[in-house]
Design a protein around this motif. Sequence first.
Motif, PDB file in Angstrom:
ATOM      1  N   TYR A   1       0.839  -1.205   0.000  1.00 23.45           N
ATOM      2  CA  TYR A   1       0.000   0.000   0.000  1.00 23.45           C
ATOM      3  C   TYR A   1       0.871   1.251   0.000  1.00 23.45           C
ATOM      4  O   TYR A   1       0.667   2.181  -0.779  1.00 23.45           O
ATOM      5  CB  TYR A   1      -0.911  -0.042   1.228  1.00 23.45           C
ATOM      6  CG  TYR A   1      -1.768   1.178   1.452  1.00 23.45           C
ATOM      7  CD1 TYR A   1      -2.928   1.381   0.707  1.00 23.45           C
ATOM      8  CD2 TYR A   1      -1.440   2.126   2.426  1.00 23.45           C
ATOM      9  CE1 TYR A   1      -3.735   2.487   0.921  1.00 23.45           C
ATOM     10  CE2 TYR A   1      -2.235   3.234   2.643  1.00 23.45           C
ATOM     11  CZ  TYR A   1      -3.381   3.419   1.895  1.00 23.45           C
ATOM     12  OH  TYR A   1      -4.172   4.520   2.110  1.00 23.45           O
TER      13      TYR A   1
ATOM     14  N   PHE B   1       0.959   3.504  -3.367  1.00 27.07           N
ATOM     15  CA  PHE B   1       0.178   4.744  -3.353  1.00 27.07           C
ATOM     16  C   PHE B   1       1.068   5.975  -3.336  1.00 27.07           C
ATOM     17  O   PHE B   1       0.717   7.002  -3.916  1.00 27.07           O
ATOM     18  CB  PHE B   1      -0.816   4.742  -2.182  1.00 27.07           C
ATOM     19  CG  PHE B   1      -2.043   3.914  -2.455  1.00 27.07           C
ATOM     20  CD1 PHE B   1      -1.959   2.539  -2.588  1.00 27.07           C
ATOM     21  CD2 PHE B   1      -3.281   4.503  -2.620  1.00 27.07           C
ATOM     22  CE1 PHE B   1      -3.082   1.771  -2.871  1.00 27.07           C
ATOM     23  CE2 PHE B   1      -4.414   3.743  -2.901  1.00 27.07           C
ATOM     24  CZ  PHE B   1      -4.306   2.376  -3.017  1.00 27.07           C
TER      25      PHE B   1
ATOM     26  N   TYR C   1       1.800   8.460  -7.361  1.00 27.90           N
ATOM     27  CA  TYR C   1       1.116   9.618  -6.769  1.00 27.90           C
ATOM     28  C   TYR C   1       0.265  10.376  -7.779  1.00 27.90           C
ATOM     29  O   TYR C   1      -0.930  10.587  -7.574  1.00 27.90           O
ATOM     30  CB  TYR C   1       2.173  10.543  -6.165  1.00 27.90           C
ATOM     31  CG  TYR C   1       1.640  11.597  -5.232  1.00 27.90           C
ATOM     32  CD1 TYR C   1       1.498  11.337  -3.873  1.00 27.90           C
ATOM     33  CD2 TYR C   1       1.308  12.864  -5.693  1.00 27.90           C
ATOM     34  CE1 TYR C   1       1.023  12.297  -3.006  1.00 27.90           C
ATOM     35  CE2 TYR C   1       0.826  13.832  -4.832  1.00 27.90           C
ATOM     36  CZ  TYR C   1       0.687  13.551  -3.487  1.00 27.90           C
ATOM     37  OH  TYR C   1       0.218  14.505  -2.639  1.00 27.90           O
TER      38      TYR C   1
ATOM     39  N   GLN D   1      -1.970  19.681   3.121  1.00 24.05           N
ATOM     40  CA  GLN D   1      -2.721  18.890   2.149  1.00 24.05           C
ATOM     41  C   GLN D   1      -3.757  18.024   2.868  1.00 24.05           C
ATOM     42  O   GLN D   1      -4.923  17.986   2.498  1.00 24.05           O
ATOM     43  CB  GLN D   1      -1.734  18.041   1.354  1.00 24.05           C
ATOM     44  CG  GLN D   1      -2.141  16.620   1.073  1.00 24.05           C
ATOM     45  CD  GLN D   1      -2.851  16.491  -0.249  1.00 24.05           C
ATOM     46  OE1 GLN D   1      -2.531  17.216  -1.180  1.00 24.05           O
ATOM     47  NE2 GLN D   1      -3.808  15.605  -0.332  1.00 24.05           N
TER      48      GLN D   1
ATOM     49  N   GLN E   1      -5.180   8.547   0.573  1.00 28.04           N
ATOM     50  CA  GLN E   1      -4.091   9.486   0.808  1.00 28.04           C
ATOM     51  C   GLN E   1      -3.188   9.129   1.985  1.00 28.04           C
ATOM     52  O   GLN E   1      -2.128   9.705   2.118  1.00 28.04           O
ATOM     53  CB  GLN E   1      -4.599  10.912   0.902  1.00 28.04           C
ATOM     54  CG  GLN E   1      -5.406  11.258   2.104  1.00 28.04           C
ATOM     55  CD  GLN E   1      -5.676  12.754   2.107  1.00 28.04           C
ATOM     56  OE1 GLN E   1      -5.033  13.502   1.391  1.00 28.04           O
ATOM     57  NE2 GLN E   1      -6.630  13.195   2.900  1.00 28.04           N
ATOM     58  N   PHE E   2      -3.585   8.168   2.799  1.00 33.07           N
ATOM     59  CA  PHE E   2      -2.627   7.697   3.808  1.00 33.07           C
ATOM     60  C   PHE E   2      -1.398   7.131   3.097  1.00 33.07           C
ATOM     61  O   PHE E   2      -0.261   7.397   3.481  1.00 33.07           O
ATOM     62  CB  PHE E   2      -3.258   6.631   4.702  1.00 33.07           C
ATOM     63  CG  PHE E   2      -4.395   7.145   5.529  1.00 33.07           C
ATOM     64  CD1 PHE E   2      -4.161   8.006   6.583  1.00 33.07           C
ATOM     65  CD2 PHE E   2      -5.699   6.781   5.247  1.00 33.07           C
ATOM     66  CE1 PHE E   2      -5.206   8.496   7.339  1.00 33.07           C
ATOM     67  CE2 PHE E   2      -6.749   7.260   5.993  1.00 33.07           C
ATOM     68  CZ  PHE E   2      -6.509   8.124   7.042  1.00 33.07           C
ATOM     69  N   GLY E   3      -1.653   6.348   2.076  1.00 30.76           N
ATOM     70  CA  GLY E   3      -0.538   5.773   1.334  1.00 30.76           C
ATOM     71  C   GLY E   3       0.170   6.799   0.475  1.00 30.76           C
ATOM     72  O   GLY E   3       1.382   6.756   0.306  1.00 30.76           O
ATOM     73  N   MET E   4      -0.616   7.731  -0.091  1.00 32.61           N
ATOM     74  CA  MET E   4      -0.008   8.707  -0.994  1.00 32.61           C
ATOM     75  C   MET E   4       0.908   9.672  -0.251  1.00 32.61           C
ATOM     76  O   MET E   4       2.050   9.882  -0.648  1.00 32.61           O
ATOM     77  CB  MET E   4      -1.101   9.476  -1.746  1.00 32.61           C
ATOM     78  CG  MET E   4      -1.853   8.615  -2.771  1.00 32.61           C
ATOM     79  SD  MET E   4      -3.306   9.431  -3.470  1.00 32.61           S
ATOM     80  CE  MET E   4      -2.557  10.646  -4.542  1.00 32.61           C
ATOM     81  N   ASN E   5       0.407  10.266   0.807  1.00 33.25           N
ATOM     82  CA  ASN E   5       1.180  11.311   1.489  1.00 33.25           C
ATOM     83  C   ASN E   5       1.878  10.851   2.751  1.00 33.25           C
ATOM     84  O   ASN E   5       2.761  11.529   3.241  1.00 33.25           O
ATOM     85  CB  ASN E   5       0.259  12.475   1.846  1.00 33.25           C
ATOM     86  CG  ASN E   5      -0.142  13.258   0.622  1.00 33.25           C
ATOM     87  OD1 ASN E   5       0.690  13.598  -0.193  1.00 33.25           O
ATOM     88  ND2 ASN E   5      -1.416  13.510   0.479  1.00 33.25           N
TER      89      ASN E   5
ATOM     90  N   SER F   1       3.289   7.561   3.571  1.00 29.55           N
ATOM     91  CA  SER F   1       3.623   6.157   3.336  1.00 29.55           C
ATOM     92  C   SER F   1       4.449   5.575   4.489  1.00 29.55           C
ATOM     93  O   SER F   1       4.273   4.409   4.839  1.00 29.55           O
ATOM     94  CB  SER F   1       4.343   5.999   2.004  1.00 29.55           C
ATOM     95  OG  SER F   1       5.618   6.588   2.051  1.00 29.55           O
ATOM     96  N   ASP F   2       5.310   6.374   5.104  1.00 26.11           N
ATOM     97  CA  ASP F   2       6.083   5.811   6.219  1.00 26.11           C
ATOM     98  C   ASP F   2       5.177   5.532   7.415  1.00 26.11           C
ATOM     99  O   ASP F   2       5.365   4.564   8.149  1.00 26.11           O
ATOM    100  CB  ASP F   2       7.240   6.749   6.620  1.00 26.11           C
ATOM    101  CG  ASP F   2       8.520   6.373   5.872  1.00 26.11           C
ATOM    102  OD1 ASP F   2       8.458   5.403   5.083  1.00 26.11           O
ATOM    103  OD2 ASP F   2       9.548   7.040   6.070  1.00 26.11           O
TER     104      ASP F   2
ATOM    105  N   SER G   1       5.625  10.635   3.176  1.00 33.58           N
ATOM    106  CA  SER G   1       6.156   9.779   2.112  1.00 33.58           C
ATOM    107  C   SER G   1       7.508  10.282   1.647  1.00 33.58           C
ATOM    108  O   SER G   1       7.609  11.398   1.146  1.00 33.58           O
ATOM    109  CB  SER G   1       5.205   9.784   0.909  1.00 33.58           C
ATOM    110  OG  SER G   1       3.943   9.337   1.296  1.00 33.58           O
TER     111      SER G   1
ATOM    112  N   VAL H   1       7.716  10.976  -2.308  1.00 33.30           N
ATOM    113  CA  VAL H   1       6.869  11.976  -2.944  1.00 33.30           C
ATOM    114  C   VAL H   1       7.556  13.332  -2.871  1.00 33.30           C
ATOM    115  O   VAL H   1       7.993  13.763  -1.803  1.00 33.30           O
ATOM    116  CB  VAL H   1       5.485  12.035  -2.251  1.00 33.30           C
ATOM    117  CG1 VAL H   1       4.650  13.163  -2.817  1.00 33.30           C
ATOM    118  CG2 VAL H   1       4.767  10.711  -2.408  1.00 33.30           C
TER     119      VAL H   1
ATOM    120  N   VAL I   1       3.290  17.130  -3.992  1.00 33.54           N
ATOM    121  CA  VAL I   1       2.352  17.502  -2.926  1.00 33.54           C
ATOM    122  C   VAL I   1       1.694  18.840  -3.251  1.00 33.54           C
ATOM    123  O   VAL I   1       0.473  19.002  -3.098  1.00 33.54           O
ATOM    124  CB  VAL I   1       3.064  17.577  -1.562  1.00 33.54           C
ATOM    125  CG1 VAL I   1       2.059  17.887  -0.465  1.00 33.54           C
ATOM    126  CG2 VAL I   1       3.756  16.266  -1.249  1.00 33.54           C
TER     127      VAL I   1
END
Lengths: 349, 492
Positions: free
Chosen positions: A84, A88, A92, B10, B75-79, B81-82, B432, B435, B440
Amino acid sequence: MDLATFWFIVLGVLWTGYLVLEGFDFGVGMLLPVLGGKRYASDDADAEKRRRVLLNTIGPVWDGNEVWVLTAGGATFAAFPHWYATLFSGFYLPLLLILVALIVRNLGFEYRHKRPEARWKARWDQAIFWGSLVPALLWGVALTNIVRGVPIDANKEFTGNLFSLLNPAGLLGGLVFVALFLTHGAIFVALKTDGKIRHEARQIAGRVGIVAAVLAVALLLWIGLGDGKLASWVTTVVAAAALLGALAANRVGREGWAFIGTAVTIAMAVATYFLVLFPNVMPSSTNPDWNLTIANASSTDYTLKVMTIVALIFTPIVLMYQGWTYWVFRKRLTVNHIPEDAPLEPVSR
Amino acid sequence: MDATDLARWQFAITTVYHFLFVPITIGMSLIVAVFHTAWVRTHNPQWMRLAKFFGKLFLINFALGLVTGIVQEFQFGMNWSDYSRFVGDIFGAPLAIEALLAFFLESTFLGLWIFGWGRLPEKLHATTMWLVHIGTVLSAYFILAANSFMQHPVGYTYNAASGRAELTDFFAVLTNKVQLVTFPHVIFAAYMAGAGVVMGVSLWLMRREAKAAADDAQDVARTDAPMYRTATRIGAVLTLVAAVGVTITGDVQGKIMTEVQPMKMAAAEALYEPVPAGEGAPFSVLTVGSLDGSHANAIIEIPGLLSFLATGNFQGAVRGINDLKAEYAKTYGASGNPRVADVATAFVPNIPTTYWTFRLMIGLGIATALIAIAVLWLTRKGRTPTARWLAYAAVAAPLLPVFANSFGWIFTEVGRQPWLVFGLMTTANGVSPSVSMGEVITSMVVFTLLYGALAVVEIKLFLHYVRKGAEPFEEPQDPADRDEDAPLVFAY
C-alpha cells in the motif's frame, strides 16, 4: 497456504469485483456521448432521453460498484502495508488524476439530473465521460506496470516518476482496459435496455470487442512472455476464449451470455495479472532482490487472522444484498421509462 | 515550509473539507429515516413530503461527502507512506473493515432508497434509509477506532526487528477508552449538525410561508407553514438532545484526555505553569495578545473551571505546558526511538490554534443549542413566528454546528502534535519519502481548486432546492400493481 497468500488471492478477488462491476459503468460513461450522441439520436430531445436511459441502467448500482476499490485499497493497507505504502506514494500523480476523475464523475451522476438547463447537463456529461475514461485508462496503466515491475530501491521506495509508468506495455494495458470496458459496458447496455438503443449497443460491442480482443491478446502475450507460468497461460487462454464467446453470443442476441463472457474475460485477465505477479506483489525493475513480495510486504499473522474472520462473515452478506439490488432493478429500460424532465421554471418567490 | 508542513496542509484541507459533509450525512440520514418511517406508520402526507424534501437535500450533501471520502482511503498511502508502513498492521484493519461493513451498506442501500419509490414495498423502502444510517454510524466507529489509536495507542507491540508497530489485540483497539468516549461524542455532534440543517431549513421555509400568508391575508394553517413548523421543532429537539449528549461525552473525554494526553489539555488553555491541587485552575473564555505565556492576558475567566474540565474537581491539580515539555523531553528524547528523535526538544503543539479551536468548538455548540431553545419557545403551541432575525437564525443553525465539528477535529488533531501516533511516531517521520514537494503542491492546488469549485456548485444547488421547498404530495404507487411500461417514479 499461509494467510498472506490467502489475502493475496482476496485482493485478486476484490480487484476482479471492482473491474467487472465498475468496468461496465465506466463503459456506460464512455458510451454516453456515443449512444447518446448525434450519430444515433434523431434530435436533441431524443439524445437527452437516450442519455438518461444509459445513466439509469447504472443509476442504482454504480456507487456500490465503486466501494469494491475502496475495499481493495483498505485491504491492501491492512494486509500488505508495504505494498500500500509503496504503490500509493509511488503512483502519486496517476492516483491523483484517478481521484479527480472519480470525484467529478460521481458528482455527474448525482447532480446532472438536479437541474434542467441544457448547459448544466452538458457539463456533467463531460464530467461523466472523462471521469470514466481517465480511470479506466489509468488503472490499466497502473496495474500493468505493477505486474511488469517498476523502479523500487532497497528501502521499498518507488524511485521512478510519472513517465516511467508511461511505457509501451503500460500504455497498451491502459488501452486494453478502455477497450474491454467499452465492450463490457456496451453489452451491459444491451442487456439492460430495449428497443433501438439495445441493438445499437450490440453493434458497438461487436465492433469494439474485436479491437479489445486483439489488444488484450497482445498484452497478455507480452506479459506472459516476460514472466508467464503454466497457470497464467491457462487463464490467458480462458480470457481470450471467453471474449470470443462473448462476441459470438452478442452477435446472436444472447446478451446475458455475452455479459457473462466479458465478465469472465475481465476476471481471467485479473487472474493472469495476479498469477504472473505471484509470489511478488510489486516486483522491482531495479533489482530483483528488492521486490516487494507476499512475505516481505504483509502484515502479521494476527492482523491477517482478524481480517480473515471479518471477511468470511461479512463478504457473503455484502454479496447477497448487492446481488439483490441487481435483482430489484433487473428490468430492461427503454426511452419510454424516462419520465418527462421538469420544465424549465424559475424558482418562485 | 518543509515537506511535512505541506503534507499536513494537504491532509488538513482534504480532511476538514470532507468532514464538513460527514456529520450532516450522519445526522440527516437519521432524520430522513424518521420522516420516512413516520409516513409508513401514519400515512400523513406531510411526512412523505418531508422525507422526500430532506432526502433530496441529504443526497446533495451526501454526494460530496462520498467523493471526498474516496480521497481519504488513498491518501494515507499517498502522502503518509512511512506512517502506513509503520502502523499498517493496526490502522489498516479498521479501514478495510469500514469499507466492507459500512461503505457497502451505505452505498448499496442508498441506491435502493433513491430508486426505490414505487418499486419497493413501503416498509422495506423505509428500512433502506435506516440501513444507510446504520452504515454511516458503523463507518464512524471504525474510522474513529483508527484515529483513537493515534491519540492513545493500545493493543499493539513494537517490533524492533521489523521497526513496525504490530497488532496484538484487535478488541483492545476497538474498545480503546479514548474511542469509547470519542465515538458517542462525534455521533452526538453529527446529530447536532444534521438536526441543525433540518431546523434551519425548516425554520426559513416556515417563516417564508407564514410571512407570505400574512402578506396575502390568508390563513397560515392552510399553507405549508405548520408542516415546516413540525420539522423545525423536530430539528430543535434533536439538536438539544444531541447537545446534552455532546456535553456529557465531551466532559468525560476531557478527563480521559487529561490522563492520556495531558499536553493537549494544557494546550487547550495555553496553561504554561502547573496549578497544584487546591488552587483551582481557571478557564479563560477570552484573551487578548499573544498566548506565549509571557504574561497573563485573560479578559474573562471562570475560576476553577479548567480544573473541573480536566479532573472533575474545581480544586484539582492541572499540569502546565512547561513541566510536561520537560518531562516529555526526558521520556522520549532519550528513548532511542528513531521516529521521535527529531523533536527531542519540541513537544508542544501550536498553542493559539488549540486554544482558539477549543473555545470555538464549545462556543458554537452552545450557540446552536441556544438557537434551538429560542426556536422551541417561539414556535410553542402552534405558533409560526415571522420575526426578521429568525431568517438569520435559520442560516446560522446549520453552519454553527458544522463548524463546531470542524474546530473540534482541528483541536484534537493539532493538539496531538508533534505526534502522529502519540509516543510512538512524530508527524515528520510519517510523510512519504518518495513523494516530491512538487507533487504535494500539485495535489494540494488541484484539490483546493476543485473543492472550492464544488463547494460553490453544491451550495447553489442546495439553496435552489431549499427555495423550491417540499414538492406537493403525490399518492405513492403500490409496487404490487405497478405498470411495467409506465415511466419510472424516479429516474436520473
